[in-house]
Design a protein around this motif. Structure first.
Motif, PDB file in Angstrom:
ATOM      1  N   ARG A 731      37.767  22.231 102.474  1.00 47.95           N
ATOM      2  CA  ARG A 731      39.004  21.472 102.706  1.00 47.95           C
ATOM      3  C   ARG A 731      38.924  20.068 102.130  1.00 47.95           C
ATOM      4  NH1 ARG A 731      39.193  21.288 108.761  1.00 47.95           N
ATOM      5  NH2 ARG A 731      36.963  21.213 108.322  1.00 47.95           N
ATOM      6  N   ARG A 732      37.702  19.496 102.095  1.00 45.52           N
ATOM      7  CA  ARG A 732      37.605  18.105 101.620  1.00 45.52           C
ATOM      8  C   ARG A 732      38.267  17.936 100.261  1.00 45.52           C
ATOM      9  NH1 ARG A 732      37.577  15.041 105.337  1.00 45.52           N
ATOM     10  NH2 ARG A 732      38.275  13.804 103.615  1.00 45.52           N
ATOM     11  N   TYR A 735      41.849  17.675 100.881  1.00 41.27           N
ATOM     12  CA  TYR A 735      42.179  16.424 101.560  1.00 41.27           C
ATOM     13  C   TYR A 735      42.210  15.277 100.564  1.00 41.27           C
ATOM     14  CZ  TYR A 735      41.376  18.648 106.118  1.00 41.27           C
ATOM     15  OH  TYR A 735      41.457  19.445 107.221  1.00 41.27           O
ATOM     16  N   SER A 882      45.106  18.258 108.885  1.00 42.52           N
ATOM     17  CA  SER A 882      43.892  17.484 109.125  1.00 42.52           C
ATOM     18  C   SER A 882      44.181  16.557 110.286  1.00 42.52           C
ATOM     19  CB  SER A 882      43.531  16.662 107.891  1.00 42.52           C
ATOM     20  OG  SER A 882      42.700  15.590 108.257  1.00 42.52           O
ATOM     21  N   GLU A 887      45.333  12.740 105.220  1.00 44.79           N
ATOM     22  CA  GLU A 887      44.752  13.900 104.544  1.00 44.79           C
ATOM     23  C   GLU A 887      45.607  15.140 104.724  1.00 44.79           C
ATOM     24  OE1 GLU A 887      40.964  14.194 106.340  1.00 44.79           O
ATOM     25  OE2 GLU A 887      40.152  12.450 105.308  1.00 44.79           O
ATOM     26  N   THR A 888      46.527  15.089 105.669  1.00 45.96           N
ATOM     27  CA  THR A 888      47.358  16.253 105.939  1.00 45.96           C
ATOM     28  C   THR A 888      48.284  16.500 104.753  1.00 45.96           C
ATOM     29  OG1 THR A 888      47.352  15.534 108.197  1.00 45.96           O
ATOM     30  CG2 THR A 888      48.939  17.202 107.630  1.00 45.96           C
TER      31      THR A 888
END
Length: 2048
Positions: A731-732, A735, A882, A887-888
């Motif tokens: 996910r990073r 993000y 997130s 970051e969402t």
């Protein structure tokens, strides 16, 4: 509700008295206290601030309190700041304290503040989770914090407060120079979205404190208005990504469409080719097309100058991946393919991304692909240009062609790539793939299964990798859906490569033909970084997702293109695990493999965890509305399916792998999971026992909305879907992209605002830009803070780590630069800073694009009848959740409008414009463990209904809404303009249909117009919307407006569509300003991707309040557990603002737009000038005979008189008419004016010929002159800013005497001193030709190297005497003038470029310096690199500026009168000559849908000439009272009459450049054709053979009658022996506008007046007559000629010379010079002045109707026109091309020396050579001449006394030899070549039986070659090596030269070596001199040379052995023999001595 409350009590110990104000900031949101007025040292604020917060208060968050001294006028001054970390507050929830402030310098001051802080967490916080569960956050938060502090608090002293003139920041804290006290701008917290958080983090969160409107107004009024989005003040639509609340509506996919491209490549020459005496050919390859140059014999530096053109019609992606390959082949002929010398490769995309899409005169470095150790194999000089449709290539005359021959400085490489590229290996590792689709039918498989009992996977995959023109492929894995390869494909290529993308494709191996399964492109720019802290390309190991056509297998897949990577994939195909690495090779190491062939090797397997830990993800979606479903689908039940990867795909998703049965390991095997999920209704044996995927909605029959669309009845019940899937947790990456995308979105919104403000001319665009930059700075620093967290997370690839570092560096630097630029934004710099900000935007978007995928995209498919109909693709990052707000994903947990479109090619063209369906969709994607939040973003007021009673944890299958809001939508449809023409008449019958929710309404149909003014209000009653009031208000649903053309038969035709968002009013809000009534706004209407007009409308959505009684009943019902149905009560609508009834009885029940919204009108009068009609085409095969023009605007209009006979005279007899009309005050809202031409036929019939809509009338608004301003101070202003190209002696045009007096004596006479200064060209006259920005005259270099060289400083003779050439008047011709002018133009360009570069450099340095100042520790701004770049730039500047300085040192340049060379059409320089006569194109027929209206030209059916003038009535009387005012002419006074007039048109065609080749041989045989009216001239017999840059130098006279014949067409045709001639290109010139223009374009005004010679005056009217006429017409006083060379015109005085010389050299007095000086400065005359057209040459592009939009070459020409009623003009100027001069070059080869010895003697074994010398002039290899042979030279000395004689034709001006020869035996005629004058001499060793051996050569450029050495000793290699530094001479100046020159050759290591020396004498004579004193060839008569004195040994030794021996003995062993003799003598002496010594001693002793 969580909130933070701060009670600010007092501020104490303040200094002085005054007003104070405090600002308290938390999470980037500032709140202001009231102003504490006139308080002393204590200010009592006593005020409470409250922030509702959506996420827990984090321990590191900051609160900032700032106290200011308030000032009404000036900027508020900061007293001090108090910052605190809220850790204590977060723990205890309450804190009271008093603390001191710190000032700018971080010094503590006495002032203190007292505050009380309360934090009220959410109820029941006991159950809060800890952060660690969601984010692997490193624990040492302090460390992370320290980084921030360093960067932001690098404490430097700085004066107090903010700079004056900048008010306090409104919604964002000020960033001062070094960025202190900005913690408040950073939300370090991890924010958790909660249900109550209906605000999305970026918007004022103070609804409780006051109404948002007031807030917005207060923000806008009192505080810094920069940061407020326009939209937040007018309509609060904050979370639309572009707040202007106009969603993006380009529906049609543009990526896969084929487009026209043309690649033109000129191969000029090659140099330093490796190899001896080769015959090189250059092969040019683009993709699969090859073309060859001709072969040049025996030369290492061939000169070609050949031009090749490749035409393509392919999609852009395919085009830009094609490889351009230049290879040099040695001795290729019909029988053999030749040997490759070297190649150069580059992809088309690299060229296209260059400035101007081209490389010009650059050297390509050749390397040998088979031997990478070899180094450079030579250079090819070429031009490469890539032209797409609509690009026009400007041919640069780059000033920095410092020296074309400086190869190293002009390499063919993009900027930033090092000249020395190294070889590197590119490793592409292919590990494995999964999720492949079926690629075979299953029939055979079933048969097999029956027999063998084995189940096979139906696909045989392999992977093919393509890079820079080479392909490599892995092995085929037979029948496997989950193949494992573990192989690597290795490419060897130069690094950095000039090919941008690696193409990785999974293919299915098939017996018949292999097909692609999916394609992925790896963009090398995204996986590497070339900065100082950059990294080599690296990727992975990472999974890449491939998308393409739908997965079901069909034999003929209609979407196969999608699998090849063209267009947007419509379905997930597979994912592939790959990695890429690059290693730079050390080519010196011995074990290296030399060839560059692709290799494939196995690699080891990689571990499961290398790509990240498997996590379970949860995707939830809810369909709130499905409307606008296309009725073509049919009324079968419709359902929607959501898939992510193969999860959720029921129809064709899972290909179950046969291997699954063998491994029953549930964790790893996703397919197994899948199977469970799919068949899990019986056995819910999942570990959570909770989740079965529901991926599609239940099918439902659609309801009819209207004749085009259905909708689905999702009223109270909203279906939901959810899918559980397993992916590696990366996910990073997403993000990271999300954070950058959000910053980019905000920036884009700000920039769009700025553009809108500029476009609509509202005030203060600079403020909004400052605000946008401010937001960017804050966003960047916030990013750095957040990104810093994940610097050391697990499961990261090298690219992840490097990319993160470089992103942080980039973002940091971008933040600093933005801050820097923000301070420079002023009113006058807005536009350029906007450009810089747009660069930031591009950089952000580039950075945000993540090259390593993680979770695949989500697809939404609409299914009907189990078929897939239409889809939408949503990137998974957009909906990813997130806990940190930034970051969402931008659409996570939000309701979003999604439009479905047709897949693949079906979506091209008209089908792609339709909306297949419009969904209101809610999506949420996140880890399964953080699932508890998934419903948070949904509009409130629903109940969940689950599938099973038991599953308590299950997500709902349906949501039932019991909270409803009822609204009324009012759509105020005012008008549309510039609509698309949908009928054959060229007009449309438009109506608009408005869709909102599931309702639609239409406006009335207005017939025959492209600019309908509907003025209609559509009311949608009882619109039910679901959701919370506030949310609706923030993000109202989208309104879709579609426009149709009503046809009498058949269906209405689609014109275009636009989207809008309404302004919303809730019940409790007042209906009043600033938001209501809403303003009319423009919305762009799109048709596919092209713009089809604009709509002027306003939309408001008003809430209807509930009836109180109903609410009471509903509440009771709730207690009884019934679902309440609240109806709208009778009291509901009464509260809405009233609607006026239909006012207009004619229009029936139609409601007009109400008064507050429709614009305010005033009375205008529009005057129309009717001049004439031109070029009307036939209508329905009948000629137009009696046309009339109707003008209509806003319902009023006027008709012209009828033209009685169009053929005889197409002009109108009555010129001016007028009408009055009511128009809006606001000019932007003016309706368009329609011009229609009708033809009046018999029996009163009218036929529409064509129409034109003038969309904006602003150009035609007349504003009366302001009498108060001094009548020519304005002229003076103009004068200072405008200088004109003058002749060689350029006078500084705004001379001090003039400008200084301009204002001091406004009323008196102004004297303009025009004394000619001494004729030295000064470099500092920067000439401002308006167009110079992109001005580059195309002068192909082969003609023009001359001029550069002419200007090279003449070498000084010894004793420093300047060598001066007197320019002889007789030598000068028109071409001298032309070339001198081009030189001037280039010099001006050069000085401009230098100035521009210097300014840029200054700015760069400033920014760099500031950045350095801010971050001394981390100077990531490529500091050293930048400096180096500056050094380079500087050094090149110095080179350049030498040229500039040398102007002082330069000997006075021969003064040639000049003309102006425009590098474009003359009319573009003078506003199309529409100073009073405008041309309006008339259109008819349907508009074409090809891209961007390319076909509009075909719709033109004629042109209307006339003009408009509009003004408010009544007008002031002054105008009408002027003398000679003719009331019939209105505003159009003093306009010439439009009776027919006879004119002599004289067309001069100078030359054409860069013609498109028309013959197979890549050349053309051009000739000129001229057409005007009925007369046509074809100059066919004078065609120029095989030339693409022909020099015509011709003039043509044509007589014409305006207005009947006014369009001049000049065409260039290609002559063909057989068949018809082809048109290469043509250009059209409207002569009439030129003729009548006040710029006087009939005959250009020369810079000097002379009566004879090359600069003779062309106009039949002398300057004095022209001046007198202009003065009379302009009603100005003058001209008065005074004594002493002065002339006075309208109180201005000009001076100039008064004498003139006639042919016989007699001087006489004249006034012409004076008159001419006034004409040259006519623009300075007040009121009537304008720039008169100077004597000029214009450059016009040639276009070919078959290839619209692509230039086919350019033509340099000009036109003179002379009315026949004036005296006849003189004969035309002679511009015929210069004839080359005949010369003879006599070269005497006297001797050679030190020639290397090649042969071994049979008997004696000694070395010798049989020397002869060969010579030729370049281009005349066939006429090469050889000396006789000097046999058996044993020392390398040869004596020849041999004369070569080379006759040649030479163009002095261009320094080229002209050769005419037939190209081949089949050629019809001779071709003329121009090549540089170069003499080649070679030394050879003659052999009797084998071929002669080449020993060495030298090539002398006859214009510049080094002086010969005096003796053979002084002659060495340096003469060639350091050619640049040595003084050079020209044989054309010296005439006779003698000396020694070296012969050189290259050895095996490619080093130059000296192979001999030659003593030669060069003597140049003209043809006449050669006739007078002839000489013989060789040693023949006349003037014979004596025989050389050669040693006899040269004869064979066996004829006279004694001689030979004597020679051997004497020559070879002479010294040896002498030495031996001496030694013998010595020995004899010693012997004798020893012999006689004893006897002698005895004698002596005995004393005898």
């Amino acid at each position: 509700m969580m909130s933070l409350v701060v009670h600010l009590k007092t501020a104490a110990h303040l200094r002085g008295k005054g007003d104070r104000i405090a600002k308290v900031t938390f999470r980037g949101l500032p709140l202001y206290s009231r102003i504490a007025e006139n308080c002393g040292e204590v200010a009592h604020f006593n005020e409470t601030f409250r922030w509702p917060i959506a996420s827990r208060l984090d321990q590191n968050e900051m609160l900032e309190v700032q106290v200011y001294n308030y000032s009404k006028v000036f900027t508020n001054r900061l007293v001090g700041t108090f910052c605190m970390v809220l850790q204590k507050v977060a723990e205890e929830g309450h804190l009271e304290l008093t603390d001191t402030l710190i000032d700018d310098n971080n010094m503590s001051i006495k002032t203190s503040v007292t505050i009380d802080i309360r934090y009220q967490p959410m109820d029941g916080t006991g159950g809060m989770w800890s952060d660690g569960e969601f984010l692997d956050v490193p624990d040492d938060r302090d460390g992370m914090f320290a980084f921030e502090t360093d960067s932001l608090l690098s404490g430097q002293s700085h004066g107090s407060g903010t700079s004056p003139g900048r008010s306090l920041q409104g919604s964002i804290p000020t960033f001062r120079k070094a960025g202190r006290g900005v913690f408040s701008a950073m939300k370090l917290g991890k924010t958790k979205c909660s249900k109550d958080d209906h605000k999305r983090g970026d918007e004022p969160a103070v609804l409780e404190m006051e109404d948002l409107d007031k807030k917005a107004m207060r923000l806008a009024g009192m505080l810094e208005p920069d940061t407020i989005s326009l939209a937040s003040v007018t309509a609060v639509t904050t979370n639309v990504s572009n707040k202007r609340s106009k969603p993006d509506i380009k529906m049609e996919p543009s990526s896969g469409r084929p487009v026209d491209y043309q690649i033109s490549i000129t191969v000029i020459e090659a140099r330093q080719l490796i190899g001896l005496n080769m015959d090189p050919v250059v092969c040019v390859e683009v993709g699969d097309d090859k073309k060859y140059t001709s072969m040049k014999e025996s030369t290492n530096c061939p000169y070609y100058n050949e031009y090749f053109v490749f035409d393509f019609h392919v999609p852009p992606d395919v085009m830009f991946d094609k490889i351009i390959k230049l290879s040099v082949i040695h001795s290729k002929n019909l029988l053999r393919s030749g040997t490759l010398v070297g190649t150069f490769k580059m992809d088309v995309g690299t060229v296209y991304s260059q400035p101007e899409h081209q490389f010009y005169h650059k050297w390509a470095v050749l390397s040998d692909p088979d031997d990478i150790t070899a180094g450079c194999k030579g250079y090819v000089k070429c031009d490469i240009a890539v032209v797409g449709k609509g690009d026009n290539i400007k041919t640069p005359h780059k000033a920095n062609e410092t020296d074309e021959d400086d190869i190293e400085g002009n390499l063919l490489l993009p900027e930033g790539i090092p000249a020395e590229r190294q070889w590197a290996r590119f490793y592409v590792k292919i590990h494995r793939a999964e999720g492949l689709p079926k690629m075979n039918t299953s029939i055979m498989a079933n048969v097999k299964k029956a027999f063998i009992g084995e189940n096979r996977d139906l696909v045989d995959p392999y992977v093919q990798v393509q890079f820079s023109g080479q392909k490599g492929k892995t092995s085929v894995q037979k029948s496997s859906y989950e193949p494992i390869w573990n192989e690597q494909v290795i490419f060897t290529e130069l690094f950095p490569p000039l090919c941008k993308r690696i193409k990785v494709q999974i293919r299915d191996s098939d017996k018949v033909n292999d097909v692609a399964i999916g394609t992925h492109f790896v963009d090398l720019r995204k996986i590497s970084n070339d900065g100082d802290k950059g990294f080599l390309p690296t990727l992975g190991p990472a999974w890449v997702n491939m998308y393409g056509s739908t997965r079901q297998y069909t034999l003929m897949d209609e979407h196969q293109d999608l699998n090849d990577g063209l267009g947007e994939g419509v379905s997930f195909r597979a994912r592939l695990l790959i990695s890429v690495a690059v290693e730079i090779l050390d080519t010196t190491s011995p074990e290296i493999i030399c060839s560059t062939d692709v290799q494939v090797e196995p690699v080891s397997n990689i571990s499961e965890s290398a790509t990240g830990k498997m996590e379970e993800f949860f995707l939830f979606g809810s369909f709130l509305e499905a409307t606008m479903i296309d009725r073509k689908i049919g009324d079968k039940p419709i359902s929607f399916e959501i898939t992510i990867g193969n999860y959720g795909n029921h129809i064709d998703g899972v290909s179950k792998s046969s291997s699954v049965k063998k491994k029953k390991k549930e964790d790893e095997n996703q397919e197994e999971e899948n199977e469970l999920i799919q068949n899990s209704s019986e056995d819910e044996a999942d570990e959570d026992a909770d989740l079965t995927s529901v991926s599609s909605t239940p099918p439902m029959k659609p309801f009819i909305t209207d004749r085009n669309y259905f909708h689905l009845p999702y009223f109270e019940k909203k279906p939901c879907v959810y899918i559980k899937s397993w992916w590696q947790d990366q996910r990073r990456r997403l993000y990271n992209s999300n954070m950058m995308d959000k910053i980019a979105d905000k920036l884009e919104e700000g920039l769009n605002d700025v553009q809108e403000i500029i476009k609509t001319e509202k005030a203060f665009p600079e403020r909004r830009l400052r605000g946008a930059l401010e937001e960017l700075t804050i966003g960047c620093s916030r990013y750095v803070t957040l990104a810093n967290k994940d610097v050391n997370l697990a499961g990261r690839t090298k690219l992840d780590r490097e990319r993160l570092k470089s992103c942080m560096r980039e973002m940091d630097s971008m933040g600093q630069q933005a801050k820097q630029i923000r301070t420079q934004v002023k009113k006058n710099t807005v536009k350029e800073k906007l450009k810089l900000a747009q660069n930031f935007l591009q950089r952000l978007r580039f950075l945000a694009d993540e090259p390593q995928h993680s979770i695949p995209d989500v697809f939404i498919w609409m299914m009907s009848n189990n078929k897939r109909i239409a889809y939408a693709r949503i990137p998974s990052k957009d909906i990813l959740f997130s806990v940190v707000d930034e970051e969402t994903g931008k659409d996570c947990g939000k309701v979003k409008a999604v439009f479905l479109k047709l897949p693949g090619k079906k979506g091209f063209g008209p089908a792609g414009w339709t909306v297949q369906a419009k969904l209101e969709l809610y999506l949420w994607l996140g880890l399964n463990k953080s699932r508890k939040d998934f419903l948070n973003g949904l509009p409130n007021g629903f109940e969940e209904i689950r599938a099973t009673k038991t599953g308590h944890g299950l997500p709902p299958v349906t949501l039932v809404y019991d909270m409803k809001q009822v609204f009324q939508l009012r759509a105020h449809m005012y008008q549309a303009r510039s609509l698309f023409a949908a009928d054959s008449s060229g007009l449309s019958d438009p109506f608009a249909r408005v869709f909102f929710s599931s309702q639609s309404q239409v406006t009335e149909v207005l017939n025959e117009t492209l600019c309908p003014t509907w003025d209609q209000l559509l009311v949608f009653d009882d619109v039910e919307l679901f959701g919370e009031a506030t949310e609706l208000r923030d993000d109202p649903p989208i309104i879709v407006v579609e426009f149709y053309d009503q046809d009498t038969v058949g269906k209405a035709e689609f014109i275009g569509r636009t989207f809008a968002k309404p302004t919303i009013k809730m019940c409790d809000e007042p209906y009043g300003p600033p938001r209501f009534p809403p303003q009319l706004e423009y919305y762009q209407i799109y048709r596919g991707n092209s713009i089809a007009g604009e709509l002027l409308a306003a939309f408001e959505l008003l809430q209807i309040p509930f009836d109180a009684e109903e609410i009471r009943r509903a509440l009771i019902a709730v207690h009884d557990f019934a679902v309440p149905q609240i109806k709208v009560g009778p009291g509901g609508r009464a509260d809405l603002p009233p609607l006026e009834g239909p006012t207009d009885s004619e229009r029936g029940p139609i409601l007009p737009v109400p008064l507050g919204i429709r614009p305010v009108l005033s009375r205008y009068r529009i005057e129309v000038l009717f001049w004439g009609l031109r070029d009307l085409k036939r209508i329905n095969l009948a000629q137009v005979d009696r046309p009339r023009v109707d003008i209509e605007c806003a319902g009023r209009g006027v008709q012209s008189v009828l033209i009685q006979n169009y053929k005889k005279n197409p002009n109108f007899s009555t010129l001016v008419k007028w009408f009055e009309v009511d128009l809006p005050e606001n000019e932007l809202l003016h309706p368009p004016l329609n011009i229609r031409v009708v033809d009046c036929r018999a029996f009163g019939r009218y036929i529409l010929v064509g129409s034109h809509a003038v969309s904006t009338l602003r150009h035609f608004i007349y504003s009366p002159p302001d009498k108060s301003c001094n009548n020519w101070a304005s002229a003076a202003k103009l004068m200072n800013g405008y200088m004109v190209l003058t002749n060689g002696c350029s006078q500084a045009r705004s001379s001090p005497s003039f400008s200084s007096r301009t204002f001091s004596r406004p009323a008196g006479d102004i004297s303009v001193n025009l004394e000619a200064e001494p004729p030295i060209r000064k470099m500092d006259t920067v000439v401002k030709l308006d167009a110079m920005s992109d001005a580059v005259v195309k002068v192909d270099m082969n003609e023009d190297e001359s001029d550069k060289e002419k200007k090279k400083k003449k070498k000084k003779k010894k004793g420093g005497v300047e060598e001066e050439e007197e320019t002889d008047e007789r030598v000068l011709d028109w071409w001298s003038k032309y070339f001198a002018s081009i030189e001037t133009l280039k010099e001006n360009l050069r000085s401009q470029e230098a100035a521009q570069a210097e300014a840029e450099e200054r700015e760069d340095l400033e920014i760099a310096a500031e950045a350095a100042e801010i971050r001394p520790d981390d100077l990531h701004l490529k500091g050293s690199k930048m400096r180096e770049r500056f050094k380079e730039k500087k050094s090149s500047k110095q080179k350049r500026s030498h040229a500039a300085d040398s102007s002082e040192k330069r000997p006075p340049k021969a003064r040639v009168d000049e003309l102006v060379v425009y590098n474009k059409e003359l009319e573009s320089e003078y506003g199309n000559f529409e100073d009073w006569l405008h041309t309006f194109n008339l259109y008819r027929g349907k508009a074409g849908d090809d891209d961007e209206h390319a076909l509009d030209d075909d719709r033109i059916v004629g042109r209307f000439k006339g003009s408009l003038c509009m003004y408010k009535v009544p007008l002031s009387q002054e105008i009408t009272r002027e003398t000679g005012y003719d009331p019939n002419m209105g505003m159009f006074q003093s306009i010439p009459h439009n009776d027919p007039i006879h004119v002599l048109v004289r067309v001069y065609v100078v030359r054409a450049t860069d013609l498109h080749p028309a013959d197979i041989n890549g050349k053309a045989d051009p000739y000129i054709a001229i057409k005007l009216g009925k007369s046509e001239i074809k100059d066919k017999e004078n065609y120029i053979s095989k030339q693409l840059n022909p020099v015509f130098g011709k003039s043509f006279d044509i007589e014409a009658t305006f207005p009947m014949e006014s369009m001049l067409t000049v065409s260039v045709y290609d002559w063909d022996l057989v068949g018809t001639d082809d048109l290469i290109g043509e250009t059209k010139i409207d002569l009439e506008n030129r003729f009548y223009s006040k710029f006087r374009a009939t005959c250009g005004i020369a810079s000097n007046y002379s009566m004879h010679g090359y600069n003779i005056w062309r106009d039949p009217m002398k300057p004095s007559q022209i001046l007198a006429k202009l003065c009379k017409e302009g009603k100005i006083d003058g001209p008065h000629y005074g004594p002493g060379g002065k002339v006075k015109v309208a109180n201005r005085i000009f001076t100039g010379p008064t004498e003139i010389e006639d042919e016989n050299g007699l001087k006489k007095q004249t006034e012409e010079h004076l008159a001419l000086s006034v004409l040259n400065h006519w623009e300075e005359i007040p009121r009537v002045g304008c720039k008169l057209v100077p004597e000029h040459v214009e450059t016009r592009p040639l276009l070919n109707p078959d290839k619209p939009g692509i230039e086919q070459g350019r033509l340099e020409m000009w036109v003179d026109m002379f009315p026949m009623d004036m005296p006849a003009p003189g004969p035309a100027i002679d511009t015929s091309p210069r004839k080359p001069k005949r010369y003879e070059l006599r070269v005497i080869i006297w001797n050679t020396d030190e020639v290397i010895l090649e042969d071994d003697d049979y008997f004696t074994g000694e070395k010798s050579s049989d020397i002869f010398v060969r010579g030729w002039l370049k281009g005349q290899q066939e006429d090469k001449q050889d000396t006789d042979v000097h046999y058996h030279s044993l020392t390398g000395e040869g004596n020849f006394n041999w004369r070569f004689v080379f006759p040649f034709d030479y163009l002095v001006a261009e320094e080229k030899i002209v050769i005419s020869k037939k190209e081949s035996m089949f050629s019809w005629d001779e071709t003329e070549y121009k090549i540089p004058a170069r003499l080649t001499m070679q030394v050879w060793d003659a052999d009797h039986f084998s071929a002669d051996d080449f020993l060495g050569a030298i090539e002398l450029d006859l214009n510049r070659f080094p002086r010969g050495a005096k003796t053979a000793k002084q002659c060495n290699l340096d003469m060639i090596r350091n050619e640049q530094e040595l003084p050079t001479i020209s044989i054309f100046k010296q005439k006779r030269v003698k000396g020694w020159w070296p012969f050189v050759a290259r050895d095996e290591n490619d080093e130059m070596e000296l192979t001999g020396k030659v003593e030669a004498e060069l003597h140049l004579v003209t043809a006449e001199e050669a006739e007078k004193s002839p000489v013989g060839l060789g040693r023949n008569e006349p003037d014979p040379l004596e025989k050389p004195n050669r040693p006899d040994t040269t004869f064979l030794w066996f004829l006279s052995p004694l001689k030979a021996i004597r020679y051997l003995v004497c020559n070879r062993y002479k010294w040896l023999i002498i030495k031996i003799v001496l030694a013998l003598l010595l020995l004899i002496m010693i012997g004798l001595f020893l012999y006689s010594m004893p006897g002698y001693l005895v004698k002596k002793l005995l004393g005898a």
